[in-house]
Design a protein around this motif. Sequence first.
Motif, PDB file in Angstrom:
ATOM      1  N   GLU A   1      13.740-100.106   6.166  1.00 44.28           N
ATOM      2  CA  GLU A   1      14.766 -99.127   5.831  1.00 44.28           C
ATOM      3  C   GLU A   1      15.134 -99.244   4.350  1.00 44.28           C
ATOM      4  O   GLU A   1      14.912-100.263   3.718  1.00 44.28           O
ATOM      5  N   LYS A   2      15.712 -98.186   3.828  1.00 45.70           N
ATOM      6  CA  LYS A   2      16.049 -98.126   2.407  1.00 45.70           C
ATOM      7  C   LYS A   2      16.935 -99.312   2.014  1.00 45.70           C
ATOM      8  O   LYS A   2      17.862 -99.676   2.724  1.00 45.70           O
ATOM      9  N   GLY A   3      16.623 -99.891   0.874  1.00 45.25           N
ATOM     10  CA  GLY A   3      17.355-101.039   0.370  1.00 45.25           C
ATOM     11  C   GLY A   3      16.677-102.349   0.669  1.00 45.25           C
ATOM     12  O   GLY A   3      16.975-103.368   0.038  1.00 45.25           O
ATOM     13  N   ARG A   4      15.722-102.352   1.616  1.00 49.34           N
ATOM     14  CA  ARG A   4      15.090-103.596   2.045  1.00 49.34           C
ATOM     15  C   ARG A   4      13.646-103.715   1.568  1.00 49.34           C
ATOM     16  O   ARG A   4      12.891-104.537   2.089  1.00 49.34           O
ATOM     17  N   ASN A   5      13.260-102.904   0.598  1.00 53.60           N
ATOM     18  CA  ASN A   5      11.905-102.931   0.068  1.00 53.60           C
ATOM     19  C   ASN A   5      11.948-103.272  -1.424  1.00 53.60           C
ATOM     20  O   ASN A   5      12.913-102.909  -2.114  1.00 53.60           O
ATOM     21  N   PRO A   6      10.937-103.958  -1.943  1.00 52.39           N
ATOM     22  CA  PRO A   6      10.946-104.311  -3.370  1.00 52.39           C
ATOM     23  C   PRO A   6      11.107-103.100  -4.287  1.00 52.39           C
ATOM     24  O   PRO A   6      11.639-103.232  -5.393  1.00 52.39           O
ATOM     25  N   THR A   7      10.658-101.941  -3.838  1.00 51.89           N
ATOM     26  CA  THR A   7      10.794-100.733  -4.658  1.00 51.89           C
ATOM     27  C   THR A   7      12.250-100.328  -4.826  1.00 51.89           C
ATOM     28  O   THR A   7      12.560 -99.472  -5.667  1.00 51.89           O
TER      29      THR A   7
ATOM     30  N   THR B   1       5.657-105.830   1.257  1.00 51.45           N
ATOM     31  CA  THR B   1       5.243-105.990  -0.134  1.00 51.45           C
ATOM     32  C   THR B   1       4.305-104.845  -0.483  1.00 51.45           C
ATOM     33  O   THR B   1       3.179-104.794   0.006  1.00 51.45           O
ATOM     34  N   PRO B   2       4.746-103.906  -1.320  1.00 57.64           N
ATOM     35  CA  PRO B   2       3.876-102.795  -1.696  1.00 57.64           C
ATOM     36  C   PRO B   2       2.734-103.266  -2.589  1.00 57.64           C
ATOM     37  O   PRO B   2       2.846-104.296  -3.271  1.00 57.64           O
ATOM     38  N   ALA B   3       1.647-102.525  -2.600  1.00 61.14           N
ATOM     39  CA  ALA B   3       0.548-102.819  -3.513  1.00 61.14           C
ATOM     40  C   ALA B   3       1.078-102.848  -4.941  1.00 61.14           C
ATOM     41  O   ALA B   3       1.885-102.009  -5.344  1.00 61.14           O
ATOM     42  N   GLY B   4       0.636-103.835  -5.714  1.00 64.46           N
ATOM     43  CA  GLY B   4       1.083-103.968  -7.089  1.00 64.46           C
ATOM     44  C   GLY B   4       2.270-104.892  -7.267  1.00 64.46           C
ATOM     45  O   GLY B   4       2.644-105.203  -8.403  1.00 64.46           O
ATOM     46  N   TYR B   5       2.869-105.351  -6.155  1.00 65.37           N
ATOM     47  CA  TYR B   5       4.005-106.274  -6.223  1.00 65.37           C
ATOM     48  C   TYR B   5       3.534-107.691  -5.907  1.00 65.37           C
ATOM     49  O   TYR B   5       2.609-107.886  -5.115  1.00 65.37           O
ATOM     50  N   PRO B   6       4.191-108.706  -6.487  1.00 61.82           N
ATOM     51  CA  PRO B   6       3.752-110.084  -6.269  1.00 61.82           C
ATOM     52  C   PRO B   6       4.390-110.727  -5.045  1.00 61.82           C
ATOM     53  O   PRO B   6       5.413-110.262  -4.543  1.00 61.82           O
ATOM     54  N   THR B   7       3.784-111.807  -4.590  1.00 61.99           N
ATOM     55  CA  THR B   7       4.463-112.678  -3.637  1.00 61.99           C
ATOM     56  C   THR B   7       5.670-113.288  -4.343  1.00 61.99           C
ATOM     57  O   THR B   7       5.714-113.359  -5.572  1.00 61.99           O
ATOM     58  N   ILE B   8       6.638-113.751  -3.567  1.00 59.61           N
ATOM     59  CA  ILE B   8       7.936-114.124  -4.152  1.00 59.61           C
ATOM     60  C   ILE B   8       8.494-115.353  -3.458  1.00 59.61           C
ATOM     61  O   ILE B   8       8.141-115.643  -2.308  1.00 59.61           O
ATOM     62  N   ARG B   9       9.357-116.097  -4.177  1.00 54.89           N
ATOM     63  CA  ARG B   9      10.070-117.245  -3.612  1.00 54.89           C
ATOM     64  C   ARG B   9      11.552-117.092  -3.934  1.00 54.89           C
ATOM     65  O   ARG B   9      11.910-116.928  -5.106  1.00 54.89           O
ATOM     66  N   TYR B  10      12.393-117.107  -2.917  1.00 46.77           N
ATOM     67  CA  TYR B  10      13.841-116.934  -3.074  1.00 46.77           C
ATOM     68  C   TYR B  10      14.171-115.685  -3.906  1.00 46.77           C
ATOM     69  O   TYR B  10      14.777-115.774  -4.970  1.00 46.77           O
ATOM     70  N   PRO B  11      13.770-114.491  -3.470  1.00 50.83           N
ATOM     71  CA  PRO B  11      13.996-113.294  -4.289  1.00 50.83           C
ATOM     72  C   PRO B  11      15.471-112.975  -4.492  1.00 50.83           C
ATOM     73  O   PRO B  11      16.288-113.139  -3.581  1.00 50.83           O
ATOM     74  N   ASN B  12      15.793-112.502  -5.696  1.00 47.41           N
ATOM     75  CA  ASN B  12      17.144-112.002  -5.987  1.00 47.41           C
ATOM     76  C   ASN B  12      17.135-110.481  -5.855  1.00 47.41           C
ATOM     77  O   ASN B  12      16.100-109.889  -5.521  1.00 47.41           O
ATOM     78  N   PRO B  13      18.259-109.789  -6.104  1.00 43.56           N
ATOM     79  CA  PRO B  13      18.298-108.323  -5.933  1.00 43.56           C
ATOM     80  C   PRO B  13      17.322-107.561  -6.827  1.00 43.56           C
ATOM     81  O   PRO B  13      17.020-106.402  -6.554  1.00 43.56           O
TER      82      PRO B  13
ATOM     83  N   PRO C   1      -2.211-117.908 -11.991  1.00 43.62           N
ATOM     84  CA  PRO C   1      -2.394-117.334 -10.643  1.00 43.62           C
ATOM     85  C   PRO C   1      -1.688-118.125  -9.545  1.00 43.62           C
ATOM     86  O   PRO C   1      -1.577-117.629  -8.419  1.00 43.62           O
ATOM     87  N   LEU C   2      -1.219-119.335  -9.834  1.00 38.49           N
ATOM     88  CA  LEU C   2      -0.561-120.152  -8.812  1.00 38.49           C
ATOM     89  C   LEU C   2       0.910-119.799  -8.658  1.00 38.49           C
ATOM     90  O   LEU C   2       1.557-120.233  -7.703  1.00 38.49           O
ATOM     91  N   LYS C   3       1.447-119.019  -9.589  1.00 41.17           N
ATOM     92  CA  LYS C   3       2.836-118.597  -9.502  1.00 41.17           C
ATOM     93  C   LYS C   3       3.014-117.552  -8.412  1.00 41.17           C
ATOM     94  O   LYS C   3       4.001-117.570  -7.662  1.00 41.17           O
ATOM     95  N   SER C   4       2.069-116.638  -8.313  1.00 40.37           N
ATOM     96  CA  SER C   4       2.169-115.577  -7.314  1.00 40.37           C
ATOM     97  C   SER C   4       0.833-114.884  -7.198  1.00 40.37           C
ATOM     98  O   SER C   4      -0.056-115.053  -8.038  1.00 40.37           O
ATOM     99  N   TYR C   5       0.698-114.102  -6.168  1.00 44.95           N
ATOM    100  CA  TYR C   5      -0.483-113.250  -5.959  1.00 44.95           C
ATOM    101  C   TYR C   5       0.000-111.815  -5.898  1.00 44.95           C
ATOM    102  O   TYR C   5       0.893-111.484  -5.107  1.00 44.95           O
ATOM    103  N   ILE C   6      -0.544-110.972  -6.740  1.00 40.56           N
ATOM    104  CA  ILE C   6      -0.160-109.558  -6.740  1.00 40.56           C
ATOM    105  C   ILE C   6      -0.983-108.831  -5.686  1.00 40.56           C
ATOM    106  O   ILE C   6      -2.219-108.842  -5.735  1.00 40.56           O
ATOM    107  N   LEU C   7      -0.305-108.226  -4.739  1.00 40.03           N
ATOM    108  CA  LEU C   7      -0.986-107.586  -3.611  1.00 40.03           C
ATOM    109  C   LEU C   7      -1.773-106.365  -4.058  1.00 40.03           C
ATOM    110  O   LEU C   7      -1.219-105.455  -4.690  1.00 40.03           O
ATOM    111  N   PRO C   8      -3.068-106.311  -3.748  1.00 40.87           N
ATOM    112  CA  PRO C   8      -3.862-105.123  -4.085  1.00 40.87           C
ATOM    113  C   PRO C   8      -3.686-103.993  -3.066  1.00 40.87           C
ATOM    114  O   PRO C   8      -4.078-102.860  -3.326  1.00 40.87           O
TER     115      PRO C   8
END
Length: 574
Positions: free
Chosen positions: A212-218, A234-246, A197-204
Amino acid sequence: MGLSHSSYHSSHVRSVTDYGPVIVEPHLEIYPRLPICEFMGYDNNSYSPQFELLIQSYQALYDRPCEDTRSYCQVAGLHAIPFKAYDGVTGGVHEYNNETDWIKGRYGGYCHHGDVLFQPWHRPYLLLVESLLINEAKRIALQYPDNEREKYVEAANKFRHPYWDWAEKEALKIPDAFTEAEFEINTPKGMEKVKNPLKSYILPVDLSYPLEKGRNPTDKPHYEIPGLDRNPFTPAGYPTIRYPNPNYEDQYDLLNLNMTIYNPTVFRPGFYQTFHIDNYLHFSNHALRSNDTEMGDYLTAHPKPKLIGYSHFASIETTHDAFHFISGGPGGHMSYADITAYDPLFFFHHVFVDRLFAIWQTIWVPENISVNGTYTLEKNSVVNEHTGLTPFRKSKTEFWTASDIRDIEKLGYTYPELFHGRRFFAKLTIEACKLIGSYVIRVFVDLKNATAETPVTSPHFAGLVAMRHKPHKDATYLVGSVDITAAMERLGIRTQIHHYYYDLLDNNTGLLNPEAIFDVDNDINIVACYLNGTEISPKEAGVKKVEVYSLQHDEDDPNFLVENSGQHHFTKRF
C-alpha cells in the motif's frame, strides 16, 4: 517499475541448455576461509590481493544478466523468492503455488528451515557461491599486468569466501567491508575507486510485490516500514537495505548500537551454547516435534539427567535467526527469510555459521521430518543424510546429500582454529506459528515490571529468542534458551551451586536463605514484541513455559556440560 517475478521468469529465462546445468564441485586444493577483517588488512596487508579479487568478483556476479543461472540475481533467488525453479530443478512434487501452498504451510524456497538439513543444505549453497566467485577471480587475475599477474593468480587459487565472526568480543560494529560506499583498490587497470558491492545489491528486477502507498521505497522521503508479516517490496533499481530510515537509507548507527547490545547478550552466549550440545537434532535447527519437545512436568529439583545437557540449549539455527534480525533491522532484507539472500551480508553470515557447524561436527544427521517442506519437498516428508539437497547438483543426474558434504576438507576448504564454571539458562518452550512474521522474546532478570519500553541496554536484560514464522496448521514447538549468567553476575545474584540440604537454611537463625532460591515468577520476566517495538503478551507469542536450569562444565572436556550436575530451579507456565 521493473518486471514482476511472473513476467521475468516466464519470458526472460533461457533454457538450461543455453548455459548447461550448474554443477557444484569441490575445490581441488584445501585453503582456509578467513575472517573478513583479515581480508581487509586490519592486521596486515598480506591478503590485500584476495580482498581486491573479492570486491571485483562479487561485482562480476552482479553484472551477469539476471537470466543467467550463474548470476547473483538467480543464485540469491534460489533461497526463496521468487519461488521458481532454479536450473530446471522442480523435484517430484508439483510447482509451488503462491496462493495455496503458503496457506498450507509449505515453504516456497529450496532452503531447509526447521529440520535437520538446515545446515547441510547451506553447505553446498555456499560452495556454489564460492565456486562462482573463484571462477571470476581467476578470470580477473589473468588480466593483471605481467609484473603483478603471478601474485593475483596465486591469490585467486587460494581464494575462499571469508566470514564475519559476529560472536567475537571485538564484533561491536559492522566491519567497514559492508558499509563503505567505495574502495580504492588495485585493479588490472591500476589503482581505482570502485563501488563496494558488499554494501548492497541493486535489484535488476522487482523483488516481491508492491504494498500500500507509503510502504514502498518509491514513497521516500516518507517511507514507512511495512508490517512484519509481509515481505518488503524492492523495485528494480533500488538497493538492499539495513535499518532503513524514511528516506530508504541505511542506519548503521542503529545497527552498530545493537551490535554492542546483542553481541554479549545473544550472539556470544548463543555461540557458546551450541558447543554444549551432543545431540544433532537439538543442535541442528529451531523446530522440535511433539514427540521430542514436551518433556513432561519435571517439578523436582533434579530432573532426569538425560534431559539435562541438550534439551534446554539454543540450536545453531536459533542464534542464526537472531543475527538475521539484528543485522537487518525492521524493513531490512536480512530480517526476512524470503528475501534475505539478496543482501550480500547473508553469505558472510552463513560462512561463519558453517564454521560453527564444522567446529562442532562430531556426529551426523539423524532421520527427521521436514514439517514445512521446501520447493521440491512435500510437507511432512522424511529427510535424512541421503536426502537430495536440491537444487545443488554434483553431476547432471545426482544432487549433493548431507553425507556427501560431511568432510569439509574433501570440499576444498577448512577453518583455522572454546569456557568453565557453572552457568544458568532460562529455557523457553514456545509454540511456533502463533504469530506470523518476525518477533523476539526478551528475557529480563530481576525486573518484575519489564516491558517492551525497557531498554535492552538495561543491566537486567539477559538476551532473547528470535522467532520468524509463517502460517502453519500443525503445532510445532521450539525450545530456545538464554544464558542468564552474565546478567546474574551484573546484578549480584548468587551463581554458586545450590545445595538443597544445607544452603536453604541459615545455620545461625534457622531461617530460609532467600538467596538460595531461584524464583522464576519474580526473578525472570518475559517480554515479547515485534521488531518495531510493539509489545505482545507471552501467551500470544506462543510461550508455553519458562524454566531455569544450571549446569557445571566438564573438567576434561570444557566444551560440554556435565549432565548429572544439572539443577532445575522452578517452572513458570503461561
